[in-house]
Design a protein around this motif. Structure first.
Motif, PDB file in Angstrom:
ATOM      1  N   LYS A  75       8.251   3.333  -6.559  1.00  0.00           N
ATOM      2  CA  LYS A  75       7.111   2.567  -6.054  1.00  0.00           C
ATOM      3  C   LYS A  75       5.871   2.681  -6.934  1.00  0.00           C
ATOM      4  CE  LYS A  75       8.514   2.719  -1.196  1.00  0.00           C
ATOM      5  NZ  LYS A  75       8.127   3.141   0.191  1.00  0.00           N
ATOM      6  N   GLU A  76       5.770   3.772  -7.670  1.00  0.00           N
ATOM      7  CA  GLU A  76       4.558   3.969  -8.475  1.00  0.00           C
ATOM      8  C   GLU A  76       4.687   3.409  -9.887  1.00  0.00           C
ATOM      9  OE1 GLU A  76       2.533   7.766  -8.064  1.00  0.00           O
ATOM     10  OE2 GLU A  76       3.801   8.250  -6.353  1.00  0.00           O
ATOM     11  N   ALA A 104       0.842  -1.205   0.000  1.00  0.00           N
ATOM     12  CA  ALA A 104       0.000   0.000   0.000  1.00  0.00           C
ATOM     13  C   ALA A 104       0.872   1.249   0.000  1.00  0.00           C
ATOM     14  CB  ALA A 104      -0.911  -0.002   1.217  1.00  0.00           C
ATOM     15  N   LEU A 105       0.574   2.163  -0.899  1.00  0.00           N
ATOM     16  CA  LEU A 105       1.224   3.468  -0.881  1.00  0.00           C
ATOM     17  C   LEU A 105       0.615   4.306   0.245  1.00  0.00           C
ATOM     18  CD1 LEU A 105       1.384   4.107  -4.738  1.00  0.00           C
ATOM     19  CD2 LEU A 105       3.282   3.532  -3.229  1.00  0.00           C
ATOM     20  N   PRO A 106       1.272   5.356   0.692  1.00  0.00           N
ATOM     21  CA  PRO A 106       0.802   6.073   1.897  1.00  0.00           C
ATOM     22  C   PRO A 106      -0.431   6.944   1.703  1.00  0.00           C
ATOM     23  CG  PRO A 106       2.781   7.107   1.030  1.00  0.00           C
ATOM     24  CD  PRO A 106       2.605   5.839   0.263  1.00  0.00           C
ATOM     25  N   ARG A 107      -0.766   7.281   0.443  1.00  0.00           N
ATOM     26  CA  ARG A 107      -1.837   8.263   0.259  1.00  0.00           C
ATOM     27  C   ARG A 107      -2.870   7.846  -0.789  1.00  0.00           C
ATOM     28  NH1 ARG A 107       2.236  13.513   0.453  1.00  0.00           N
ATOM     29  NH2 ARG A 107       2.817  13.256   2.649  1.00  0.00           N
ATOM     30  N   ASN A 108      -4.029   8.465  -0.658  1.00  0.00           N
ATOM     31  CA  ASN A 108      -5.152   8.260  -1.556  1.00  0.00           C
ATOM     32  C   ASN A 108      -4.877   8.934  -2.905  1.00  0.00           C
ATOM     33  OD1 ASN A 108      -7.996   9.634  -2.465  1.00  0.00           O
ATOM     34  ND2 ASN A 108      -8.334   7.609  -1.594  1.00  0.00           N
ATOM     35  N   ALA A 109      -5.316   8.305  -3.980  1.00  0.00           N
ATOM     36  CA  ALA A 109      -5.146   8.889  -5.313  1.00  0.00           C
ATOM     37  C   ALA A 109      -6.242   9.904  -5.576  1.00  0.00           C
ATOM     38  CB  ALA A 109      -5.187   7.792  -6.374  1.00  0.00           C
TER      39      ALA A 109
END
Length: 616
Positions: free
Chosen positions: A391-392, A353-358
């Motif tokens: 990471k993206e 999981a990345l730290p923030r909402n898209a």
């Protein structure tokens, strides 16, 4: 009887004063406007002196009444002060907390001073223990006012700039004044709007002859509307019950249309100085189609039909990522209003999981500062950062670009978009192309917009929800209309950040503050700890989950969070929370009405299909 005679005499003096002002003539109306500003500023100075003297007596009621008179005097001059003397405007009526001007980041954190600080000392009650603080604040206010009066501004008082200032003031009243933005303690925002309109009217009366030569009927109608708008504010004084939608549609919209038409007829443009950069064109209502410039933030870049077509194709191409695993559309899916529907996005490895909402890409073109921590200032830079993020996309923008443009399917379309471009700038070009496509994702044609343009589409609950949003619920003091984001009126150029105390999990007991420090990671300023950009609420009904960490799954949860004072209501508020701690006291019906209004910010299905259809 004696009191009655005094009141009659006072009214006569006021009438004579008004007549003298409106009969006042100068060969150059711009010079007359400057004289008006000086006259009104001296009036402000006198009111501050009186406030300063009353501080000694410590009489709460007298102090509160004099403070109200002081800011009403300021509001009459606000059109000119905010435009020509913005440096002093912040000192006279800036935020009551330590703040950071996003449009002037080099200045760093700014200390609060001015009328909003004094307001907080006097309302709802004056604590005599704060007498010294009050005396210091009024002394500073007086000093800054006198310094402003003594300052010779390099900006010229001319017709073009004056009408630019007038249009900005009308936007300021419409989007901020009626929300009580700068009168949250005294709750005197509506009378202050009346004073601001009075100041606008005095300025416009000095241009009456000029405006008559363009359209005498419109000029007459304008004065009638300004009179009626002020009367409406005098008759409807209940802040929570005030019908903001009626006020805007009946008065503010037609007023701005008439002035906008005059500007266009005279060829009066907007101020092009960097100090006055604006996303809005300032020649029509806030809700007019095309009023916002989607290409304002091109900077040194350019756009074209060919670049947009290339960018659209690239947006959906997985070759931009390592191993051809994902495209831009993976996290910004058109079918999900250009989001991914997840609490936080997933890394390219498929499980982390990345730290923030898209965030949605709808209307991203109308944002100067991008990412949730405002670290980027152009769509091109934002795209480049994502393409190079391990990471993206886990790739190299330059390597991906060189690979793509070497392919036959891109050969012709790339050459048309960037004829003769060197391979060394391939990455820069594909980022520009994607950004050009993203700049087409502007849609301000929701049910709400159509309502504000004259179509009667919204039902009673939706209208009440709008009035709650702009009034009692205080949503409009951070999510500024009509973008409903932190892009601050009247220029809508930079987007503000706020600290609201978002929890790690959606629990009402034993809550824990989310550890993401937001903008602080970028600026290292303590006031930015846990601060995040105030995102647009457009399409909010179809872009769940919410907050930077996606902690809330429904709008009901979001409204409950704000209703209880944000992090303060969960006992997790950081020391620098900017969201007011007060509970909003919304009942269940009001909460449902708020949600009903938020649904009117969803763009039409036709617009979404046109701009982001499956044919891409």
């Amino acid at each position: 009887m004696m009191l009655k005679k005094i009141l009659i005499l006072s009214g006569f003096v006021i009438l004579i004063g008004a007549f003298s002002f409106f009969s006042y003539k100068k060969s150059d109306p711009a010079e007359a406007v400057k004289d008006f500003y000086l006259q009104q500023s001296h009036q402000l100075e006198q009111e501050i002196v009186q406030l300063q003297q009353l501080a000694i007596a410590k009489n709460e009621k007298a102090l509160q009444q004099q403070f109200i008179k002081t800011r009403l005097a300021y509001k009459q001059a606000e059109t000119i002060i905010e435009y020509y003397f913005n440096f002093f405007a912040v000192k006279l009526n800036g935020p009551p907390i330590v703040f950071f001007e996003e449009d002037e980041p080099d200045m760093g954190p700014q200390q609060p001073n001015g009328m909003q600080v004094i307001e907080g000392l006097l309302f709802p009650h004056f604590d005599k223990a704060n007498t010294q603080a009050l005396e210091d604040a009024t002394a500073t206010l007086l000093l800054n006012t006198r310094n402003m009066i003594a300052t010779t501004e390099s900006n010229a008082f001319n017709e073009e700039f004056i009408f630019d200032a007038v249009m900005e003031e009308l936007y300021r009243i419409t989007a901020m004044g009626i929300t009580g933005f700068d009168s949250q303690a005294a709750v005197n925002g509506l009378p202050e709007c009346g004073a601001a309109l009075k100041g606008v009217q005095k300025i416009l009366l000095l241009y009456k002859d000029d405006m008559n030569t363009v359209n005498a009927a419109a000029t007459k109608k304008l004065q009638q509307l300004l009179d009626a708008a002020q009367q409406y504010l005098q008759l409807h004084t209940d802040f929570n019950a005030f019908d903001r939608m009626e006020f805007i549609i009946k008065y503010m919209n037609p007023i701005t249309v008439i002035i906008g038409d005059y500007k266009k007829a005279k060829g009066l443009g907007d101020n092009k100085s960097p100090m006055f950069y604006s996303t809005i064109k300032k020649n029509n209502t806030l809700f007019a189609a095309g009023i916002f410039d989607a290409n304002k933030y091109l900077d040194d870049n350019t756009t074209s039909t060919e670049k947009i077509l290339l960018g659209r194709k690239l947006f959906f191409d997985k070759q931009l990522s390592s191993g051809k695993q994902r495209s831009c559309a993976t996290c910004h899916n058109p079918a999900k209003a250009f989001t991914d529907g997840l609490s936080t996005s997933v890394a390219i490895d498929g499980h982390t999981a990345l730290p923030r909402n898209a965030p949605t890409l709808w209307n991203a073109a109308l944002q100067r500062n991008l990412f949730l921590d405002s670290r980027s200032f152009s769509l091109e830079d934002q795209v480049m950062e994502v393409l190079n993020n391990a990471k993206e996309m886990h790739g190299s923008a330059q390597a991906a670009a060189e690979n793509i443009i070497a392919q036959k399917e891109y050969d012709t379309i790339y050459a048309k978009a960037y004829p003769g471009a060197a391979k060394a700038v391939a990455a820069v070009n594909i980022c520009n192309a994607i950004a050009c496509f993203e700049r087409t994702l502007v849609s301000l044609n929701a049910k709400f917009d159509k309502q504000m343009r004259g179509q009667q589409l919204m039902n009673a609950d939706e209208i009440k929800g709008f009035n709650l949003f702009m009034g009692k619920a205080k949503c409009g003091t951070c999510h500024f209309m009509p973008l409903f984001s932190g892009a601050k009126p009247p220029r809508y150029y930079y987007t503000e950040t706020e600290v609201i105390g978002v929890p790690l999990k959606a629990t009402k007991t034993n809550s824990e503050l989310d550890k993401d420090e937001g903008r602080f990671i970028v600026t290292n300023f303590p006031l930015h700890k846990y601060a995040f950009k105030t995102m647009s609420l457009r399409n909010i009904a179809v872009t769940a989950p919410y907050m930077h960490n996606g902690v809330f799954k429904t709008l009901e949860e979001v409204i409950d969070f704000y209703d209880n004072g944000g992090g303060k209501g969960l006992n997790i508020a950081p020391k620098n929370q900017t969201l007011p701690f007060d509970k909003l006291q919304l009942n269940n019906i009001e909460k449902k009405q708020l949600i009903a209004f938020l649904h009117t910010l969803t763009d039409t299905a036709e617009t979404r299909k046109t701009l982001a259809g499956s044919s891409f």
